[in-house]
Design a protein around this motif. Sequence first.
Motif, short mmCIF file in Angstrom:
data_model
loop_
_atom_site.label_atom_id
_atom_site.label_comp_id
_atom_site.label_asym_id
_atom_site.label_seq_id
_atom_site.Cartn_x
_atom_site.Cartn_y
_atom_site.Cartn_z
N PRO A 162 0.80 -1.22 0.00
CA PRO A 162 0.00 0.00 0.00
C PRO A 162 0.84 1.28 0.00
N ALA A 163 1.96 1.27 0.69
CA ALA A 163 2.83 2.44 0.74
C ALA A 163 3.35 2.75 -0.65
N PHE A 164 3.55 1.71 -1.44
CA PHE A 164 4.15 1.86 -2.75
C PHE A 164 3.14 2.32 -3.79
N ILE A 165 1.93 1.77 -3.72
CA ILE A 165 0.94 1.97 -4.77
C ILE A 165 0.56 3.44 -4.95
N ALA A 166 0.76 4.23 -3.90
CA ALA A 166 0.40 5.65 -3.95
C ALA A 166 1.13 6.37 -5.09
N THR A 167 2.34 5.93 -5.40
CA THR A 167 3.08 6.56 -6.48
C THR A 167 2.81 5.81 -7.78
N LYS A 168 2.57 6.56 -8.84
CA LYS A 168 2.26 5.91 -10.11
C LYS A 168 3.54 5.41 -10.76
N VAL A 169 3.48 4.19 -11.24
CA VAL A 169 4.66 3.59 -11.87
C VAL A 169 4.65 3.91 -13.36
N SER A 170 5.79 4.38 -13.86
CA SER A 170 5.88 4.74 -15.28
C SER A 170 6.00 3.50 -16.16
N GLN A 171 5.50 3.60 -17.38
CA GLN A 171 5.68 2.50 -18.35
C GLN A 171 7.10 2.49 -18.90
N TYR A 172 7.87 3.58 -18.68
CA TYR A 172 9.25 3.65 -19.19
C TYR A 172 10.24 3.31 -18.08
N SER A 173 11.15 2.37 -18.36
CA SER A 173 12.11 2.00 -17.32
C SER A 173 13.09 3.15 -17.01
N CYS A 174 13.20 4.13 -17.92
CA CYS A 174 14.09 5.27 -17.64
C CYS A 174 13.46 6.22 -16.63
N GLN A 175 12.20 5.98 -16.25
CA GLN A 175 11.57 6.75 -15.17
C GLN A 175 11.38 5.89 -13.92
N ARG A 176 12.11 4.78 -13.88
CA ARG A 176 12.06 3.92 -12.70
C ARG A 176 13.49 3.64 -12.25
N LYS A 177 13.62 3.16 -11.01
CA LYS A 177 14.93 2.74 -10.53
C LYS A 177 14.95 1.23 -10.43
N THR A 178 15.86 0.61 -11.13
CA THR A 178 15.91 -0.85 -11.15
C THR A 178 17.30 -1.31 -10.71
N THR A 179 17.41 -1.65 -9.42
CA THR A 179 18.70 -2.15 -8.92
C THR A 179 18.76 -3.66 -9.15
N LEU A 180 19.83 -4.28 -8.69
CA LEU A 180 19.97 -5.72 -8.90
C LEU A 180 19.14 -6.54 -7.91
N ASP A 181 18.58 -5.88 -6.88
CA ASP A 181 17.68 -6.62 -5.98
C ASP A 181 16.37 -6.82 -6.72
N ASN A 182 16.09 -8.07 -7.03
CA ASN A 182 14.86 -8.37 -7.76
C ASN A 182 13.97 -9.22 -6.86
N TYR A 183 12.85 -8.64 -6.41
CA TYR A 183 11.95 -9.36 -5.51
C TYR A 183 11.00 -10.27 -6.27
N ASN A 184 11.09 -10.26 -7.58
CA ASN A 184 10.12 -11.02 -8.38
C ASN A 184 10.78 -11.94 -9.39
N LYS A 185 11.93 -12.51 -8.99
CA LYS A 185 12.73 -13.32 -9.90
C LYS A 185 11.94 -14.49 -10.50
N LYS A 186 11.08 -15.13 -9.72
CA LYS A 186 10.37 -16.29 -10.28
C LYS A 186 9.45 -15.87 -11.43
N PHE A 187 8.96 -14.62 -11.39
CA PHE A 187 8.16 -14.12 -12.51
C PHE A 187 9.04 -13.64 -13.66
N THR A 188 10.08 -12.88 -13.32
CA THR A 188 10.89 -12.28 -14.39
C THR A 188 11.69 -13.35 -15.15
#
Length: 376
Positions: free
Chosen positions: A5-31
């Motif tokens: 819920p804390a996260f959803i308040a901010t809208k996620v961009s469709q462009y990865s250049c407007q997101r921060k993607t570190t090497l910590d991947n919490y969704n590896k089984k999906f990705t």
Amino acid sequence: ELEMPAFIATKVSQYSCQRKTTLDNYNKKFTDAFEVMAENYEFKENEIFCLEFLRAASLLKSLPFSVTRMKDIQGLPCMGDQVRDIIEEIIEEGESSRVKEVLNDERYKAFKQFTSVFGVGVKTSEKWYRMGLRTVEEVKADKTLKLSKMQKAGFLYYEDLVSCVSKAEADAVSLIVKNTVCSFLPDALVTITGGFRRGKNIGHDIDFLITNPGPREDDELLHKVIDLWKKQGLLLYCDIIESTFVKEQLPSRKVDAMDHFQKCFAILKLYQPRVDNSTCNTSKKLGMAEVKDWKAIRVDLVITPFEQYAYALLGWTGSRQFGRDLRRYAAHERKMILDNHALYDRRKRIFLKSGSEEEIFAHLGLDYVQPWERNA
Ligand code: TTP
Ligand code: MN
Ligand code: MN
Ligand code: MN
């Protein structure tokens, strides 16, 4: 890990250049599952579906929490029907039957093997598959095949090249590259790019950008470096591509176009002093086959004019998906064209100069994203 819920308040961009993607991947089984699907579509040359899965993978990599319910992906971009189906399967069954099907598919398995060879792409794989070949061993054994110089090297050093490059190996090669380049051009700037600049500790190759600050340009630098390595017996393979850059030419609008820099795709011999164990000594004394004390490493060297350096650095740092989204964002949101050489403003009809990556993001009206946050 943030709560949903804390996260959803901010809208996620469709462009990865407007997101921060570190090497910590919490969704590896999906990705991981999406990457298999994307690769299979790449093998089928279905670019649209391939990109759909790559974008979905990239989006989930940027989430600060693990997706556990379908509700968690509500309102997120890049979640098409195909993608949602697989997420749902994985949530409910722990795995996806569609992904399993692909992993067991004869064509996928063969293409996966073939494309793991340096110099072999989808086109060559298709040809070999149609000939009835299925494994790397079968290709190796077929003496009637006409292999390119690159593919021959790919088979010759196959074992070394499929085993990943470590950070320690990248550092060792980095020293060699810097020393050699600076022996010809003491002021040259040599920067490691690609995955290692994004903070990865393994890679399939090591990428370097080389530029000479100041007015002097040396078209011969790359040839001098390569010739020296040849003389030193360090060069196992090299394919030099001369610059095809044309000034004033508009940046390429193609999303995956090759750039025009002078470059070299090489395989270097990296000596690895072995721990002195008795087995080695015995085999030498007995005149048995010498223990191999080196590893073949894939190295990309790119030479850039100093005024294009920031653009080259941004492009070669990747990730590939991050670069695609930067160019898509520039085109669709800013009416600008970005490539590894320049940024062109189509409304103002001018090239925008940049001396640093920060300036390129600023021209695009984007918040700066650090290299280690570009693992999209
Ligand atoms: P790669 O070395 O292919 O990829 P990587 O370093 O991100 O990952 P790996 O560990 O598998 O090596 O390419 C590095 C970046 O350079 C990538 O984001 C795409 C970009 N690139 C270009 O801009 N032009 C090119 O011609 C090539 C080959 C890559
Ligand atoms: Mn790389
Ligand atoms: Mn790669
Ligand atoms: Mn590379």
